[in-house]
Scaffold this active site. Structure first.
Site, short mmCIF file in Angstrom:
data_model
loop_
_atom_site.label_atom_id
_atom_site.label_comp_id
_atom_site.label_asym_id
_atom_site.label_seq_id
_atom_site.Cartn_x
_atom_site.Cartn_y
_atom_site.Cartn_z
N CYS A 223 0.91 -1.40 -0.15
CA CYS A 223 0.21 -0.20 0.27
C CYS A 223 1.17 1.27 0.08
O CYS A 223 2.13 1.31 0.32
CB CYS A 223 -0.90 -0.01 0.99
SG CYS A 223 -1.75 -1.27 1.59
N ARG B 39 0.39 2.63 -8.47
CA ARG B 39 0.95 1.03 -7.57
C ARG B 39 -0.46 0.57 -7.60
O ARG B 39 -0.45 -0.95 -7.04
CB ARG B 39 1.19 1.52 -6.77
CG ARG B 39 2.99 1.59 -6.52
CD ARG B 39 3.61 2.05 -4.97
NE ARG B 39 2.81 1.78 -3.90
CZ ARG B 39 3.15 1.36 -4.24
NH1 ARG B 39 4.69 0.95 -3.64
NH2 ARG B 39 3.74 0.10 -2.55
N TRP C 214 -4.69 -1.66 -0.40
CA TRP C 214 -4.30 -2.50 -1.83
C TRP C 214 -4.33 -3.35 -0.54
O TRP C 214 -3.39 -4.60 0.28
CB TRP C 214 -2.96 -3.29 -1.84
CG TRP C 214 -2.93 -3.89 -3.33
CD1 TRP C 214 -3.60 -3.44 -4.57
CD2 TRP C 214 -2.62 -5.24 -3.52
NE1 TRP C 214 -4.02 -4.35 -5.63
CE2 TRP C 214 -3.22 -5.46 -5.19
CE3 TRP C 214 -2.50 -5.35 -2.40
CZ2 TRP C 214 -3.10 -6.71 -5.35
CZ3 TRP C 214 -2.13 -7.25 -3.25
CH2 TRP C 214 -2.64 -7.87 -4.56
N ASN D 63 1.84 -0.31 6.73
CA ASN D 63 1.53 -1.28 5.24
C ASN D 63 2.66 -2.10 5.82
O ASN D 63 3.21 -2.57 7.10
CB ASN D 63 2.58 -1.04 3.98
CG ASN D 63 2.24 0.45 3.41
OD1 ASN D 63 1.14 1.29 3.66
ND2 ASN D 63 3.04 0.69 2.59
N GLY D 64 1.92 -3.56 5.16
CA GLY D 64 2.89 -5.21 5.50
C GLY D 64 1.79 -6.09 5.90
O GLY D 64 0.71 -5.49 6.25
N GLU E 100 7.11 -21.73 -18.72
CA GLU E 100 7.14 -20.05 -17.82
C GLU E 100 8.21 -19.24 -18.92
O GLU E 100 8.45 -18.41 -19.55
CB GLU E 100 7.32 -19.83 -16.99
CG GLU E 100 6.90 -18.97 -16.38
CD GLU E 100 6.09 -18.53 -16.18
OE1 GLU E 100 4.66 -18.34 -16.80
OE2 GLU E 100 5.75 -16.79 -16.64
N LYS F 274 7.76 -16.18 -21.30
CA LYS F 274 8.54 -15.29 -20.75
C LYS F 274 8.84 -13.94 -22.16
O LYS F 274 8.43 -13.25 -22.30
CB LYS F 274 9.28 -14.57 -19.53
CG LYS F 274 8.71 -15.51 -18.32
CD LYS F 274 7.37 -14.12 -17.52
CE LYS F 274 6.42 -14.01 -17.99
NZ LYS F 274 5.61 -14.75 -17.50
N GLU G 17 6.56 -13.31 -24.94
CA GLU G 17 5.37 -11.78 -24.34
C GLU G 17 6.54 -10.69 -24.85
O GLU G 17 5.73 -10.01 -25.14
CB GLU G 17 5.21 -12.61 -23.36
CG GLU G 17 4.23 -12.97 -22.80
CD GLU G 17 3.78 -13.45 -21.60
OE1 GLU G 17 2.71 -13.24 -20.96
OE2 GLU G 17 4.19 -13.26 -20.21
N HIS H 105 11.24 -37.00 -29.97
CA HIS H 105 9.83 -37.14 -30.86
C HIS H 105 9.66 -35.62 -31.49
O HIS H 105 8.56 -36.03 -32.03
CB HIS H 105 8.81 -37.74 -29.52
CG HIS H 105 9.11 -38.81 -28.62
ND1 HIS H 105 9.14 -39.79 -29.58
CD2 HIS H 105 9.66 -38.81 -27.58
CE1 HIS H 105 9.24 -40.80 -28.68
NE2 HIS H 105 10.42 -40.65 -27.41
N LYS I 295 -3.50 -7.56 -19.19
CA LYS I 295 -2.88 -7.56 -17.55
C LYS I 295 -4.02 -8.72 -17.44
O LYS I 295 -3.73 -9.27 -15.88
CB LYS I 295 -2.31 -6.86 -16.76
CG LYS I 295 -2.16 -6.72 -15.48
CD LYS I 295 -1.13 -7.68 -15.13
CE LYS I 295 -0.58 -8.27 -14.44
NZ LYS I 295 0.72 -8.93 -14.29
C1 G6P Z 1 -3.02 -13.28 -19.21
C2 G6P Z 1 -1.94 -12.38 -18.63
C3 G6P Z 1 -0.97 -13.14 -17.92
C4 G6P Z 1 -1.77 -14.18 -16.78
C5 G6P Z 1 -3.27 -14.55 -17.33
C6 G6P Z 1 -3.91 -15.12 -16.18
O1 G6P Z 1 -2.49 -12.91 -19.79
O2 G6P Z 1 -0.66 -11.19 -19.31
O3 G6P Z 1 0.39 -13.03 -16.61
O4 G6P Z 1 -0.36 -15.08 -16.14
O5 G6P Z 1 -3.67 -13.48 -17.60
O6 G6P Z 1 -4.15 -14.25 -15.67
P1 G6P Z 1 -4.88 -14.30 -13.80
O7 G6P Z 1 -4.81 -12.83 -12.90
O8 G6P Z 1 -5.69 -15.15 -13.74
O9 G6P Z 1 -3.08 -14.90 -13.29
#
Ligand code: G6P
Length: 608
Positions: free
Chosen positions: A2, A27, A74, A98-99, A481, A485, A488, A504, A603
């Site tokens: 926060c 943020r 938050w 915060n925390g 992953e 990354k 993306e 294969h 996002k």
């Molecule tokens: C979008 C985002 C990813 C995320 C996915 C699932 O594709 O760009 O970064 O992993 O959605 O989102 P969630 O909020 O359900 O983890």
């Protein structure tokens, strides 16, 4: 997580606090509030939602005074609402925090027994009561120090007392707090950008510091009352740089926040003496966990990869079969799910449409449901029977990093809980696993310290157009992953594969133009990974190996090596994903792409 702002000086505090909070808006937050001392009394104003709503409330009401604190929340404990928004008050004490307070439940029970009434679901309100209880005839500063001796957890605190209209008492432990030194005025904030409009001179508080701010001076002491000197630093960051904490991109900042974020996920949940974990919002009795016949995980994107790691952890610790589904597939394949199943929906945002639909479908079919989520009180945790929050803090970069590592951390805790409840994990083994998990943040730090080497590898391969990521076992999801990354944020073609599947298909692709990123840590399946890499080398593929320092066998097979510390197989995926994130980040940065907002991606995907 926060945002905190505080002001002591000759000017009206409210506009300064509002401006400071607005500089922290990027943020993410879900509610906001202010408290201002007018010399006689403290007035508090709070509102759920955005700052504009708080500003609207201010239009009808005055908060006069030259001393005040403000907060953007938050949510972690309790949903976003006016009652849960900060500041919180008890008697003469008003504060923002915060925390995460670890022992808040015990403290709250003890305070309630003494007749204290709580008006929110937050852990923060415990602080207000504790300090008020200690206040008696003591100065605020002493009361804060005494109250802090009774708490465990992380905090950045800013506290006002009705009786001391000239000062703010602040303290920190693990959550950041900076003092801003002005002329005839002093300020405090959780983050530098909040104060850049007023000063460039900052004092960074350290853990265990307690400071008193008045308009004329700041005094810093330890909790025991010993004066300490902290240097003043001049910060010449642009406001944009400051938002990113001096990092070039939010994604880079968030990669570096991972040790802290993972520690927050674990805070208060590992019961060291009992070789078990406490998961307050899980809401399932041990008997119910014991009776489960299967776990089905549904998620999208990076969260799906966390689910694939969780399959290993749950099967290892709880000997319970686990299926992992992409949520978009699950909902349309007439899944065989029902009574006796636990559907775990993993989601950073808690709003992903497919994941929410999967959870609802499983619920309709009679399964019990659990949300593993970062955003408190989002649609997915609201729809689920139980919740496990990851406490990663707001994640701004579209490409998920700290959300992923904290999801695995939370799922690790779940796997231990299932293992203990089902009596498949001995107390000794649970203790060993939890000790390793508690040590994981330090291992992440070690990887981050080696960033320069990873950046050099990124530079060497920045022009490569095809990447293959390979690994085995619980590291296989990390290969997926790593490839995700890179795709993306750099728009370079990358695929993740279980190394055993190479023969294969993907091996047909390999020539001198293809880079193969491989997780080859010593331990189970290490020899097999070496054989796979020998096959790549025989076809002139370029090998970037993630393994242990000093591993000469691996060194002989790889053009480049990235070092990771040794870790238990259960902890290794969390550690091994960091080099993948940094490699993707530096390759993308080299190409100058929009790392935080890559093209075509969002996002949070709230539509199908
Ligand atoms: C979008 C985002 C990813 C995320 C996915 C699932 O594709 O760009 O970064 O992993 O959605 O989102 P969630 O909020 O359900 O983890």
């Amino acid at each position: 997580m926060c945002g905190i702002v505080g002001y002591a000086g000759p000017r009206e505090a409210t506009p300064i606090l509002m401006e400071g909070l607005s500089r922290l808006e990027y943020r993410g937050y879900d509610s906001a509030g202010l408290a201002v001392h007018d010399g006689a009394d403290i007035r508090i104003l709070r509102s759920p939602g955005k700052l504009a709503r708080l500003a609207g409330l201010l239009e009808g009401r005055q908060l006069p005074g030259t001393l005040g604190i403000g907060h953007t929340r938050w949510a972690t404990h309790g949903p976003p609402s006016e009652q849960n928004a900060h500041p919180h008050a008890s008697g003469d004490v008003v504060l923002v925090h915060n925390g995460i307070l670890e022992n808040h439940a015990e403290l709250r029970r003890a305070l309630e027994k003494k007749g204290r009434r709580f008006t929110s679901q937050t852990d923060t309100e415990v602080f207000a009561h504790l300090i008020d209880e200690e206040l008696g005839r003591r100065p605020l500063e002493q009361a804060v120090a005494r109250a802090l001796a009774r708490v465990r957890g992380t905090y950045a605190l800013a506290v006002l007392s009705r009786r001391e209209p000239d000062r703010i008492v602040v303290a920190r432990s693990s959550s950041p707090l900076v003092l801003g030194l002005g002329r005839g005025e002093n300020l405090v904030a959780s983050d530098i950008p909040a104060l850049l409009g007023h000063t460039r001179d900052f004092v960074f508080l350290e853990d265990g510091d307690l400071a008193v701010l008045t308009a004329a001076r700041v005094e810093i002491r330890t909790l025991a009352g010993e004066p300490v000197a902290r240097p003043t630093r001049r910060i010449d960051w642009s406001p944009l740089m400051a938002e990113k904490g001096g990092h070039k991109h939010f994604m880079h900042k968030e990669i570096h926040e991972q040790p802290r974020a993972l520690a927050d996920t674990l805070t208060g949940r590992i019961l060291h003496g009992r070789a078990d974990v406490r998961l307050d919002d899980l809401r399932f009795e041990a008997a119910e966990l014991k009776a489960l016949g299967r776990v089905v995980i549904a998620a999208c994107g990076t969260s799906y990869h966390a689910g694939l790691v969780a399959k290993f952890l749950i099967e290892w610790f709880a000997r319970l079969p686990v299926e992992v589904d992409l949520a978009s597939e699950f909902r349309y394949r007439r899944p065989v799910v029902g009574k006796g199943d636990l559907l775990v929906a993993i989601s950073q945002s808690g709003e992903t449409a497919d994941t929410l639909a999967a959870l609802r479908e499983a619920k309709r079919l009679g399964a019990r449901t659990l949300a593993v989520c970062n955003a408190v009180d989002a649609s997915i945790p609201r729809a689920a029977d139980g919740v496990l929050y990851t406490h990663a803090g707001p994640e701004i970069g579209v490409a998920s990093t700290k959300a992923f590592v904290t999801q695995i951390g939370a799922l690790f805790l779940l796997a231990v809980r299932l293992g203990r409840a089902r009596r498949k994990l001995s107390p000794e083994e649970a203790g060993r696993q939890l000790e390793a998990l508690a040590g994981a943040p330090e291992l992440l730090e070690a990887v981050l310290r080696d960033e320069a080497r990873i950046e050099a590898v990124a530079r060497a391969y920045a022009q490569t157009r095809d990447f293959l990521y390979i690994a085995r076992g619980a590291n296989y999801p990390i290969a997926l992953e790593g490839a995700l990354k890179l795709k993306e944020i750099s728009y370079i073609h990358a695929e993740g594969y279980p190394a055993g599947e190479m023969k294969h298909g993907p091996i047909a692709l390999i020539d001198e133009h293809v880079a193969v990123v491989a997780v080859a840590c010593q331990g189970e399946s290490y020899e097999k990974m070496l054989s796979n890499l020998a096959e790549v080398r025989a076809r002139e593929g370029q090998v970037i190996a993630i393994g242990q320092a000093g591993d000469e066998q691996l060194g002989a097979l790889a053009q480049h090596q990235i070092h990771v510390p040794r870790a238990l197989p259960s902890v290794a995926p969390m550690v091994n994903v960091l080099p993948m994130q940094l490699l993707a980040y530096h390759i993308a940065d080299f190409h100058g792409t929009d790392v935080d907002q890559p093209r075509n991606l969002a996002k949070s995907v709230t539509v199908e």
